[in-house]
Design an enzyme around this catalytic site. Structure first.
Site, mmCIF file in Angstrom:
data_model
loop_
_atom_site.group_PDB
_atom_site.id
_atom_site.type_symbol
_atom_site.label_atom_id
_atom_site.label_comp_id
_atom_site.label_asym_id
_atom_site.label_seq_id
_atom_site.Cartn_x
_atom_site.Cartn_y
_atom_site.Cartn_z
ATOM 1 N N GLU A 127 -46.123 44.592 -58.571
ATOM 2 C CA GLU A 127 -45.756 43.616 -57.553
ATOM 3 C C GLU A 127 -44.362 43.075 -57.856
ATOM 4 O O GLU A 127 -44.094 42.739 -59.003
ATOM 5 C CB GLU A 127 -46.746 42.450 -57.517
ATOM 6 C CG GLU A 127 -46.472 41.532 -56.348
ATOM 7 C CD GLU A 127 -47.450 40.357 -56.242
ATOM 8 O OE1 GLU A 127 -48.353 40.227 -57.087
ATOM 9 O OE2 GLU A 127 -47.293 39.582 -55.295
ATOM 10 N N ALA A 268 -49.002 36.369 -64.957
ATOM 11 C CA ALA A 268 -50.019 37.404 -64.996
ATOM 12 C C ALA A 268 -50.064 38.122 -63.657
ATOM 13 O O ALA A 268 -49.411 37.701 -62.699
ATOM 14 C CB ALA A 268 -51.382 36.804 -65.313
ATOM 15 N N MET A 269 -50.866 39.183 -63.591
ATOM 16 C CA MET A 269 -50.908 40.013 -62.382
ATOM 17 C C MET A 269 -52.326 40.489 -62.098
ATOM 18 O O MET A 269 -53.021 40.966 -62.986
ATOM 19 C CB MET A 269 -49.959 41.205 -62.577
ATOM 20 C CG MET A 269 -49.914 42.146 -61.400
ATOM 21 S SD MET A 269 -49.249 41.312 -59.919
ATOM 22 C CE MET A 269 -50.163 42.181 -58.660
ATOM 23 N N GLU A 304 -55.883 34.661 -61.371
ATOM 24 C CA GLU A 304 -55.869 36.121 -61.193
ATOM 25 C C GLU A 304 -57.242 36.625 -60.764
ATOM 26 O O GLU A 304 -57.349 37.521 -59.932
ATOM 27 C CB GLU A 304 -55.400 36.830 -62.465
ATOM 28 C CG GLU A 304 -54.049 36.355 -63.011
ATOM 29 C CD GLU A 304 -52.913 36.322 -61.988
ATOM 30 O OE1 GLU A 304 -52.963 37.093 -61.013
ATOM 31 O OE2 GLU A 304 -51.989 35.489 -62.163
#
Ligand code: ARG
Ligand code: ZN
Length: 885
Positions: A127, A268-269, A304
């Site tokens: 992203e 974070a992802m 997340e």
């Protein structure tokens, strides 16, 4: 660098994709000096469009094309067009398969976007537009595909091979290599793709969902960190349960994984089934992480995880809709944190952060609406506006609809759009359809930038027993938007009588009073509301809980604010009254400083804080929050022209005076709490956070007196405590103190003890970078030479350079411009290494309009120097050029 992507992209130009990718089959061969990526894309013409076959343009950057096939036919250079960002070819049938092989270089990827290496492991960050650095693809969120991924690597160094979904096969190859295949049954856009290969250990647990399905939970970390994972695991299980209870959302795969990596641009992802985290947002245990770090881990794990529904199952049509998933998910995680800890304290922290940082963004050259309509580099739009203001917009919808209708709206949204890529309009429509409430005007919050002002005045008619509140709203111009239309502003309020009790509220025209705290919708530029049956002049408590992200003003005098501090039934507004009182007192001191007068502190502030300190029945975290004076950055934000030195001197003077006047009660509360900390093992829970926060703010005041017993207490706390919250506070207090010898010793001992823990060393850098003692820049320069520092690690850059420019305002804004020059130098170096970090780091320079003319000139000169420094990334170019425009 800046080529095709430096042009502006507009929302109005959105077009549905010409082609779809039904299946994506990826094979990664990971080597030390390169990686081979084979992609098989099963594609077809978008059936929603006409039957002709336009050219197909795939995104791709920094890829070395080795082989390209269309339906098994090898293509030669004559069959396609290749630029540094696109590959274009002509399909000949409505359905077809593209096979490509490319070579990429994760081992030298310092931008940390796409596939890269961090501390010896391979990982990805796709992203927003990182997947195009992995393979040729339709790298846009409205193209959703079913992914199968095979990775192969040398077995000894990379025993763990992960990707999205479920593991379906694995094996070894000759030459010490092995492979694994993962299949993700859910359609997803490329930005949610992830892979990891490394030498990792994991903690495993299990969660049983509402419908009795067992989900395996795994958190992967480097072996030496395996003892710091339990808190994140507990947080994950709490999040899963909360999303079931509050939103009715269950997890959907058999396995959920989190991997901690040391080099990561953001927090974070939410990659499907395989979240990748900055290690700072996973690792936490008492000895090495503060209370704040524990709370951040809990919040980011939740954030997340919540994205699995608000982001993954329902995703964004295009990146202009980013707040669709981010604003909603921040709102969800904020409510989760409020439920897990103290609701009022969470709200205070979030509002203080929003008003200091998002309001500054909204008033600066990068101001943009929650749904922007143009950008050059989407990475620059992962902003406080998209995230925090976006969350406030969701909170207002929740306030206007009420909890029940809001939940119906979210159920409808998830049901209607599951598996789709949608827009903010779709979200609002679901809320409208479920509630029957028209949100047409409300949607201006999505399209108009800037922080609205809401000026309030009152009229009391003792004879008619009526009390009228007059509201006037306005919104300053922002880039590209000179005139704004009125917003819908939900104002929660109450009216206090002379004893501090809430009066029953009955508006003119209503049959009876209803409630003592109500939400009024201010929808006009000017609007009045009249309450009846009001026998005596009341005191209004306005914008309770900060019910809208606006700058509200009401002409309170200081005695009224002291009254609200004690009596308001809304905890947030008790704190807010204290902040407003402090602001008034500090602004008076700032004026005295500017006029060269002797500074004199209004003793009412001393009285107000003494009352709080002496009341042992109050929530200690609230007392700690109320003892914290508004920060220098907030005082800057609310200034017409920010006088850095006057702000700093005024605030420090007030702190010093308070410390001396309140020494006894502070010392008593400090000792009582330290005693409890000494006798209680560390627990990461609200009540314990509260005790330590009061203890620690008390210590920081006490040290301002320089008394020997405070030094002794600080050293005792530093040496004898069992947790990082107490230890780091003691260190910070020493670092800001006049006790040079003790300061030096403590810093040295700390670094020696924690030299192998990168996250703790980040704290060590930050504490020093933020110290406002003279010669701050010289100290930062020395620290940049420390072996634990590197510009290649974003956490280090933030901890040292970011903390200096963002928190050490007197030193950063040194009148000779040295701080600006230093920051620009770092931005220029980072522009080549990591454009995202470079562009974020330069934010303080973009605020040049806030300062006096000398500083303005110095700051602008540095922005111009960056602009002229050579080839700029799109990230840095966009921010610098808009700041100078
Ligand atoms: N979607 C992530 C989150 O907020 C943010 C990742 C964005 N990363 C980036 N480099 N732009 O949870
Ligand atoms: Zn997010």
């Amino acid at each position: 660098m800046r080529t095709e992507q430096s042009k502006t992209i507009y929302l109005k130009d959105y077009q549905a994709p010409d082609y779809l990718i039904d299946e994506t089959h990826l094979t990664f061969e990971l080597f030390e000096d390169h990686t081979l990526v084979h992609a098989q894309l099963v594609m077809r013409r978008n059936p929603a469009l006409s039957a002709d076959l336009p050219a197909l343009t795939l995104d791709g950057q920094q890829l070395e094309l080795l082989e390209l096939k269309l339906d098994d036919r090898e293509l030669t250079a004559a069959d396609y067009t290749l630029t540094d960002s696109h590959l274009t070819l002509q399909p000949t049938q409505a359905s077809f398969v593209i096979d490509s092989s490319v070579r990429i270089h994760p081992e030298s990827n310092t931008a940390l976007e796409g596939l890269y290496k961090s501390s010896g492991m391979f990982c990805t960050q796709c992203e927003a537009e990182g997947f195009r650095k992995i393979t040729y693809y339709l790298d846009r969120p409205d193209v959703m595909s079913k992914f199968t991924t095979t990775l192969s690597a040398e077995q000894h160094s990379y025993p763990v091979l992960l990707s999205n979904g479920n593991p379906i096969a694995s094996g070894s190859e000759e030459g010490g290599r092995h492979w694994a295949t993962w299949e993700d049954p859910f359609m997803k856009p490329a930005y949610l793709f992830a892979l990891v290969a490394g030498d990792l250990w994991c903690v495993e647990d299990k969660f049983t969902t509402l419908s009795s399905r067992d989900v395996t939970l795994r958190i992967y970390v480097e072996p030496e960190n395996i003892d710091k994972v339990q808190h994140a695991m507990d947080s994950l299980k709490k999040s899963m349960k909360w999303d079931e209870e509050v939103y009715g959302r269950e997890y959907d795969l058999d396995i959920f994984m989190i991997v901690a990596v040391n080099d990561f641009n953001m927090g974070a992802m939410e990659n499907k089934g395989l979240n990748i985290f900055n290690s700072s947002c996973v690792l936490a245990r008492a000895e090495t992480a503060t209370d704040a770090a524990h709370q951040r881990v809990e919040a980011v794990v939740a954030h997340e995880y919540f994205h699995n529904w608000s982001g993954n199952r329902v995703t964004c049509r295009d990146w202009f809709q980013l707040s669709l998933k981010e604003g909603f998910t921040v709102f969800r995680d904020a409510e989760f944190s409020a439920d897990m800890n103290s609701r009022t304290v969470k709200r205070i922290e979030d509002v203080a952060y929003l008003r200091t940082h998002q309001f500054a963004e909204d008033a600066g050259p990068m101001a943009h609406p929650v749904r922007p309509d143009a950008y050059m580099e989407i990475s620059n739009f992962y902003t406080l506006t998209i995230y925090e203001k976006g969350s406030e917009v969701l909170r207002m919808i929740h306030t206007l609809l009420g909890n029940e209708a809001f939940r119906k709206g979210s159920d409808l949204y998830f049901e209607r759009h599951d598996g789709q890529a949608v827009t903010c309009d779709d979200f609002v429509k679901a809320m409208e359809d479920a509630s029957g409430i028209d949100l047409t005007q409300f949607k201006r919050w999505y399209t108009q930038a800037g922080t609205p002002r809401l000026a309030v005045s009152e009229t009391f008619d003792a004879v008619a027993k009526t009390y009228t509140l007059n509201f006037t709203q306005s919104c300053p111009a922002t880039p590209g938007q000179s005139d704004k239309l009125p917003f819908v502003i939900p104002v929660e309020l109450g009216l206090l009588d002379a004893r501090g009790n809430d009066l029953p509220l009955r508006l003119q025209g209503e049959a009876a009073a209803s409630g003592t705290s109500r939400v009024l919708s201010v929808t006009e530029a000017q609007q009045s509301f009249t309450f009846v049956d009001i026998a005596e002049q009341p005191l209004p408590s306005l914008l309770r809980g900060f019910s809208a992200p606006v700058k509200l003003s009401f002409p309170y005098d200081r005695d009224q604010l002291m009254f609200l501090m004690q009596h308001d039934s809304d905890g947030f507004n008790r704190w807010e009254a204290g902040q407003q009182l402090s602001v008034q007192v500090l602004q008076e001191l700032i004026g005295q400083h500017q006029r060269g007068e002797q500074l004199v502190l209004d003793q009412r502030l001393v009285t107000a804080l003494r009352t709080l300190l002496q009341d042992e029945s109050l929530d200690q975290a609230m007392v700690a929050e109320m003892l914290s004076l508004p920060g220098e950055a907030y005082l800057t934000e609310i200034s017409e022209v920010a006088d850095v030195d006057a702000i700093h001197n005024a605030r420090e003077f007030a702190r010093q005076q308070l410390a001396e006047a309140l020494f006894e009660p502070l010392w008593q509360r400090y000792q009582a709490n330290r005693e409890l900390s000494r006798n209680t093992a560390y627990v990461a829970e609200a009540e314990h956070f509260a005790r330590r926060s009061l203890q620690n703010i008390a210590l920081s005041y006490l040290m301002l007196t320089g008394k020997p017993q405070v030094l002794a207490a600080t050293l005792e706390q530093y040496e004898a405590c069992d947790n990082m919250t107490e230890r780091l506070t003691a260190l910070a207090v020493l670092v800001g103190s006049k006790f040079e010898v003790e300061r030096g010793k403590a810093l040295e001992a700390f670094a020696e003890h924690f030299k192998d823990n990168a996250l703790v060393m980040d704290q060590w850098f930050s504490v020093q970078a933020a110290s406002t003692l003279p010669d701050g820049l010289a100290r930062v320069r020395v620290l940049m030479e420390h072996p634990a520092f590197t510009l290649k690690n974003p956490n280090k850059v933030r901890a040292l350079i970011g903390a200096f420019a963002g928190q050490n305002l007197v030193n950063f804004h040194a009148a000779d411009g040295s701080g600006y020059r230093f920051l620009a130098d770092q931005v220029i170096v980072l522009n080549a290494l990591n454009p995202q970090i470079a562009s974020r780091l330069l934010a303080p320079l973009t605020r040049w309009r806030k300062y006096g003319s000398e500083r303005q000139a110095l700051m602008k000169a540095e922005l111009e120097r960056i602009l002229a420094s050579g080839e700029l990334s799109a990230d840095v170019y966009e921010v610098v050029s808009k700041s100078l425009a």
